[in-house]
Design a protein around this motif. Sequence first.
Motif, PDB file in Angstrom:
ATOM      1  N   CYS A 217       0.894  -1.107   0.034  1.00 40.34           N
ATOM      2  CA  CYS A 217      -0.137   0.149   0.057  1.00 40.34           C
ATOM      3  C   CYS A 217       0.962   1.520  -0.008  1.00 40.34           C
ATOM      4  CB  CYS A 217      -0.784   0.073   1.213  1.00 40.34           C
ATOM      5  SG  CYS A 217      -2.191  -1.139   1.339  1.00 40.34           S
ATOM      6  N   ALA A 218       0.421   2.358  -0.196  1.00 37.50           N
ATOM      7  CA  ALA A 218       0.837   3.524  -0.264  1.00 37.50           C
ATOM      8  C   ALA A 218       0.271   4.716   0.516  1.00 37.50           C
ATOM      9  CB  ALA A 218       1.338   4.159  -1.634  1.00 37.50           C
ATOM     10  N   VAL A 219       0.783   5.535   1.105  1.00 34.90           N
ATOM     11  CA  VAL A 219       0.125   6.476   2.145  1.00 34.90           C
ATOM     12  C   VAL A 219       0.704   7.745   2.129  1.00 34.90           C
ATOM     13  CG1 VAL A 219       1.114   5.666   4.291  1.00 34.90           C
ATOM     14  CG2 VAL A 219      -1.033   6.935   4.224  1.00 34.90           C
ATOM     15  N   ARG A 220       0.129   9.065   2.049  1.00 35.88           N
ATOM     16  CA  ARG A 220       0.737  10.040   2.021  1.00 35.88           C
ATOM     17  C   ARG A 220       0.440  10.980   3.524  1.00 35.88           C
ATOM     18  NH1 ARG A 220      -0.090  14.023  -2.831  1.00 35.88           N
ATOM     19  NH2 ARG A 220       1.765  12.737  -3.600  1.00 35.88           N
ATOM     20  N   VAL A 221       1.615  11.223   4.135  1.00 34.15           N
ATOM     21  CA  VAL A 221       1.162  11.936   5.405  1.00 34.15           C
ATOM     22  C   VAL A 221       1.530  13.257   5.251  1.00 34.15           C
ATOM     23  CG1 VAL A 221       1.837  11.694   8.122  1.00 34.15           C
ATOM     24  CG2 VAL A 221       2.036   9.547   6.660  1.00 34.15           C
ATOM     25  N   VAL A 222       0.635  14.090   5.897  1.00 32.10           N
ATOM     26  CA  VAL A 222       1.171  15.644   5.972  1.00 32.10           C
ATOM     27  C   VAL A 222       1.248  15.946   7.355  1.00 32.10           C
ATOM     28  CG1 VAL A 222      -0.215  17.852   5.486  1.00 32.10           C
ATOM     29  CG2 VAL A 222      -0.614  15.776   3.911  1.00 32.10           C
ATOM     30  N   TYR A 223       2.290  16.601   7.333  1.00 31.36           N
ATOM     31  CA  TYR A 223       2.815  16.723   9.030  1.00 31.36           C
ATOM     32  C   TYR A 223       2.551  18.356   9.234  1.00 31.36           C
ATOM     33  CZ  TYR A 223       5.302  12.358   8.662  1.00 31.36           C
ATOM     34  OH  TYR A 223       5.538  11.255   8.677  1.00 31.36           O
ATOM     35  N   ASP A 225       3.008  20.997  12.067  1.00 25.82           N
ATOM     36  CA  ASP A 225       3.979  20.878  13.635  1.00 25.82           C
ATOM     37  C   ASP A 225       4.170  22.586  13.489  1.00 25.82           C
ATOM     38  OD1 ASP A 225       5.933  21.620  11.898  1.00 25.82           O
ATOM     39  OD2 ASP A 225       6.773  19.532  12.072  1.00 25.82           O
ATOM     40  N   ARG A 226       4.914  22.829  14.668  1.00 31.81           N
ATOM     41  CA  ARG A 226       5.032  24.209  15.007  1.00 31.81           C
ATOM     42  C   ARG A 226       6.371  24.737  14.290  1.00 31.81           C
ATOM     43  NH1 ARG A 226       2.899  27.333  17.950  1.00 31.81           N
ATOM     44  NH2 ARG A 226       1.252  26.080  18.839  1.00 31.81           N
ATOM     45  N   GLY A 227       6.982  24.076  13.127  1.00 29.93           N
ATOM     46  CA  GLY A 227       7.968  24.448  12.315  1.00 29.93           C
ATOM     47  C   GLY A 227       7.578  25.825  11.806  1.00 29.93           C
ATOM     48  N   SER A 228       8.469  26.770  11.430  1.00 27.83           N
ATOM     49  CA  SER A 228       8.369  28.035  10.941  1.00 27.83           C
ATOM     50  C   SER A 228       7.844  28.269   9.666  1.00 27.83           C
ATOM     51  CB  SER A 228       9.477  29.183  11.261  1.00 27.83           C
ATOM     52  OG  SER A 228      10.634  28.414  10.635  1.00 27.83           O
ATOM     53  N   GLN A 229       7.768  27.395   8.797  1.00 27.64           N
ATOM     54  CA  GLN A 229       7.515  27.439   7.426  1.00 27.64           C
ATOM     55  C   GLN A 229       6.000  27.551   7.216  1.00 27.64           C
ATOM     56  OE1 GLN A 229       8.681  24.838   8.679  1.00 27.64           O
ATOM     57  NE2 GLN A 229       7.429  23.096   8.209  1.00 27.64           N
ATOM     58  N   SER A 230       5.386  28.145   6.375  1.00 27.65           N
ATOM     59  CA  SER A 230       4.032  28.537   6.479  1.00 27.65           C
ATOM     60  C   SER A 230       3.167  27.276   5.675  1.00 27.65           C
ATOM     61  CB  SER A 230       3.504  29.738   5.845  1.00 27.65           C
ATOM     62  OG  SER A 230       3.947  29.660   4.251  1.00 27.65           O
ATOM     63  N   GLU A 231       3.917  26.630   5.181  1.00 27.84           N
ATOM     64  CA  GLU A 231       3.492  25.483   4.170  1.00 27.84           C
ATOM     65  C   GLU A 231       3.594  24.169   5.006  1.00 27.84           C
ATOM     66  OE1 GLU A 231       4.381  24.999   0.361  1.00 27.84           O
ATOM     67  OE2 GLU A 231       3.172  26.743  -0.249  1.00 27.84           O
ATOM     68  N   VAL A 232       2.540  23.061   5.061  1.00 28.67           N
ATOM     69  CA  VAL A 232       2.796  21.920   5.463  1.00 28.67           C
ATOM     70  C   VAL A 232       3.631  21.043   4.660  1.00 28.67           C
ATOM     71  CG1 VAL A 232       0.761  21.933   6.973  1.00 28.67           C
ATOM     72  CG2 VAL A 232       0.561  21.018   4.679  1.00 28.67           C
ATOM     73  N   ILE A 233       4.191  19.943   5.136  1.00 26.35           N
ATOM     74  CA  ILE A 233       5.258  19.238   4.465  1.00 26.35           C
ATOM     75  C   ILE A 233       4.345  17.831   4.329  1.00 26.35           C
ATOM     76  CG2 ILE A 233       7.418  17.960   4.647  1.00 26.35           C
ATOM     77  CD1 ILE A 233       8.503  20.514   6.200  1.00 26.35           C
ATOM     78  N   ALA A 234       4.566  17.379   3.288  1.00 23.34           N
ATOM     79  CA  ALA A 234       3.741  16.057   2.800  1.00 23.34           C
ATOM     80  C   ALA A 234       5.080  15.064   2.814  1.00 23.34           C
ATOM     81  CB  ALA A 234       2.890  15.931   1.652  1.00 23.34           C
ATOM     82  N   HIS A 235       4.921  13.716   3.159  1.00 23.98           N
ATOM     83  CA  HIS A 235       5.637  12.779   2.947  1.00 23.98           C
ATOM     84  C   HIS A 235       5.053  11.493   2.274  1.00 23.98           C
ATOM     85  CE1 HIS A 235      10.089  11.250   3.731  1.00 23.98           C
ATOM     86  NE2 HIS A 235       9.236  10.132   3.704  1.00 23.98           N
ATOM     87  N   ASP A 236       5.759  10.858   1.400  1.00 19.03           N
ATOM     88  CA  ASP A 236       4.937   9.929   0.812  1.00 19.03           C
ATOM     89  C   ASP A 236       5.637   8.581   0.993  1.00 19.03           C
ATOM     90  OD1 ASP A 236       3.285  11.317  -0.316  1.00 19.03           O
ATOM     91  OD2 ASP A 236       4.122  11.301  -2.627  1.00 19.03           O
ATOM     92  N   PHE A 237       4.916   7.468   1.492  1.00 24.49           N
ATOM     93  CA  PHE A 237       5.436   6.126   1.961  1.00 24.49           C
ATOM     94  C   PHE A 237       4.725   5.166   0.821  1.00 24.49           C
ATOM     95  CE2 PHE A 237       5.191   8.576   5.533  1.00 24.49           C
ATOM     96  CZ  PHE A 237       6.474   8.351   6.440  1.00 24.49           C
ATOM     97  N   PRO A 238       5.709   4.322   0.141  1.00 24.59           N
ATOM     98  CA  PRO A 238       7.067   4.179   0.286  1.00 24.59           C
ATOM     99  C   PRO A 238       7.667   5.493  -0.388  1.00 24.59           C
ATOM    100  CG  PRO A 238       5.993   2.724  -1.316  1.00 24.59           C
ATOM    101  CD  PRO A 238       4.770   3.349  -0.543  1.00 24.59           C
ATOM    102  N   ASP A 239       8.577   5.992  -0.112  1.00 20.63           N
ATOM    103  CA  ASP A 239       9.336   7.037  -0.769  1.00 20.63           C
ATOM    104  C   ASP A 239       9.992   7.042  -2.070  1.00 20.63           C
ATOM    105  OD1 ASP A 239      10.418   9.515  -0.830  1.00 20.63           O
ATOM    106  OD2 ASP A 239      11.824   9.458   0.717  1.00 20.63           O
ATOM    107  N   CYS A 240       9.022   6.879  -3.273  1.00 15.97           N
ATOM    108  CA  CYS A 240       9.887   6.812  -4.343  1.00 15.97           C
ATOM    109  C   CYS A 240       9.090   7.940  -5.387  1.00 15.97           C
ATOM    110  CB  CYS A 240       9.987   5.546  -5.110  1.00 15.97           C
ATOM    111  SG  CYS A 240       8.152   4.725  -4.910  1.00 15.97           S
ATOM    112  N   PRO A 241       9.963   8.341  -6.412  1.00 16.86           N
ATOM    113  CA  PRO A 241       9.288   9.295  -7.205  1.00 16.86           C
ATOM    114  C   PRO A 241       7.940   9.003  -8.039  1.00 16.86           C
ATOM    115  CG  PRO A 241      11.662   8.816  -7.910  1.00 16.86           C
ATOM    116  CD  PRO A 241      11.122   7.927  -6.998  1.00 16.86           C
ATOM    117  N   ASP A 242       7.671   7.910  -8.396  1.00 22.19           N
ATOM    118  CA  ASP A 242       6.596   7.514  -9.331  1.00 22.19           C
ATOM    119  C   ASP A 242       5.496   7.188  -8.241  1.00 22.19           C
ATOM    120  OD1 ASP A 242       7.960   5.136  -8.424  1.00 22.19           O
ATOM    121  OD2 ASP A 242       7.861   4.156 -10.346  1.00 22.19           O
ATOM    122  N   ASN A 243       5.589   7.229  -6.979  1.00 19.72           N
ATOM    123  CA  ASN A 243       4.509   7.019  -6.017  1.00 19.72           C
ATOM    124  C   ASN A 243       3.581   8.142  -5.891  1.00 19.72           C
ATOM    125  OD1 ASN A 243       2.939   5.662  -4.044  1.00 19.72           O
ATOM    126  ND2 ASN A 243       4.619   6.392  -2.438  1.00 19.72           N
TER     127      ASN A 243
END
Lengths: 261, 151
Positions: A217-223, A225-243
Amino acid sequence: MEQNSDNHDELTIKQQKEIEKEINEQFALISEKIPIEILNDEYADDPVYRQKVQDISSKYRYMRKIRPDGNCFYRAFGFTTLEYLIKNKEEFKKFRQVIEQSKAKLIELNFPQFTIDDFYDTIMEVINKVEPSDTQDVNKVLDELYKLFNEQAYSDYIVVYLRLITSGKLQEEAEFYSNFIEGNYTSLLDFCKKEVEPMYKESDHIHIIAICAALGCAVRVVYMDRGSQSEVIAHDFPDCPDNNPSVSLLYRPNHYDVLYQ
Amino acid sequence: MSCPAERRLRKELLELLTNPMPGIYIDEEKVAKNINEWIVTIEGAEKTIYEGETFQLQFSFNEKYPFDSPTVLFIGKIPVHSHIYSNGHICLSILTDDWTPALSVGAVCLSIRSMLSSATKKERPPDDMIYTRTCSKNPKKTKWFFHDDTV
């Protein structure tokens, strides 16, 4: 071997139970789909988070809140993955096969067959109940899924089985995964016994990587948190470009919810 | 008690009665009366310092079993062991923090029997006196610190 033996223990545990009870009364295991803007209510006086909510609202329109009981990742992941699969019959079949094959693998890894049977049977029962067919209305099946995941007995049995699958994958590729284990664990197996298999233990990257690998399976997790950048960071699992994962989760420190576009 | 816990306990009971584990005996009569309270007799293994001795464990289950761990303690004659308090409380991580629903009564008995088997001398925990005076009656209400699970 020691224990702090004054009566604080009993009080602490009583307090924990009360908090638990409060959470159970306040949160369904899985909520209805609600507009993402609802997050603004939680951060009325918090400009940093409000900015991030704004960014998330530009990418996602709805969410489901998951009960914050330490099992939220597995519950969110299990629910939203099945929800997606119900609408994608071919992939559902493949997923079903993976689950069917998982029991033998777990037994090979020395999990006790006797207790595994119980959890496997329950997850298969759920899969059978929500298997998409040409004769059934998809919305009815989705309602059934929502109902089952809000029934503690089914929902928790599924969480257990997903935990076991995660642990199984970690053990199967112990050499690889042990590079990423931090903290005071004597071995990868020790980590699995303490941080993966017991209920209510929270999940981290390594758990997500393992369960995605185990189930294909694949899942995108949008993080968020209190980090200073205004955009949220998304991380894809598994971490590969065509996912390009079809399901997304929202992560806020120590908690996962489900996101929808 | 709700159905899932009871169904699971009946299944475990059947399994232990049809495939008995060496040195571990279930009091069937007691369980038949109340499925949520089990008495299990454990025989000290051969060639260990407990050879020839038998001990009794009491298991109590709540409606959240197997998600919640059972409450387990020795009753009657308490084995003299560095992880077992003289009131029957057992310091074993799988009984609290490290419990998982994939464990079972059989797995707990096996762990406790092997904990007994690996002991080389009979002694009480160093803090036995203070603990047994101040602790709760329920061992699950102690916040244990597990220093060493290998003993």
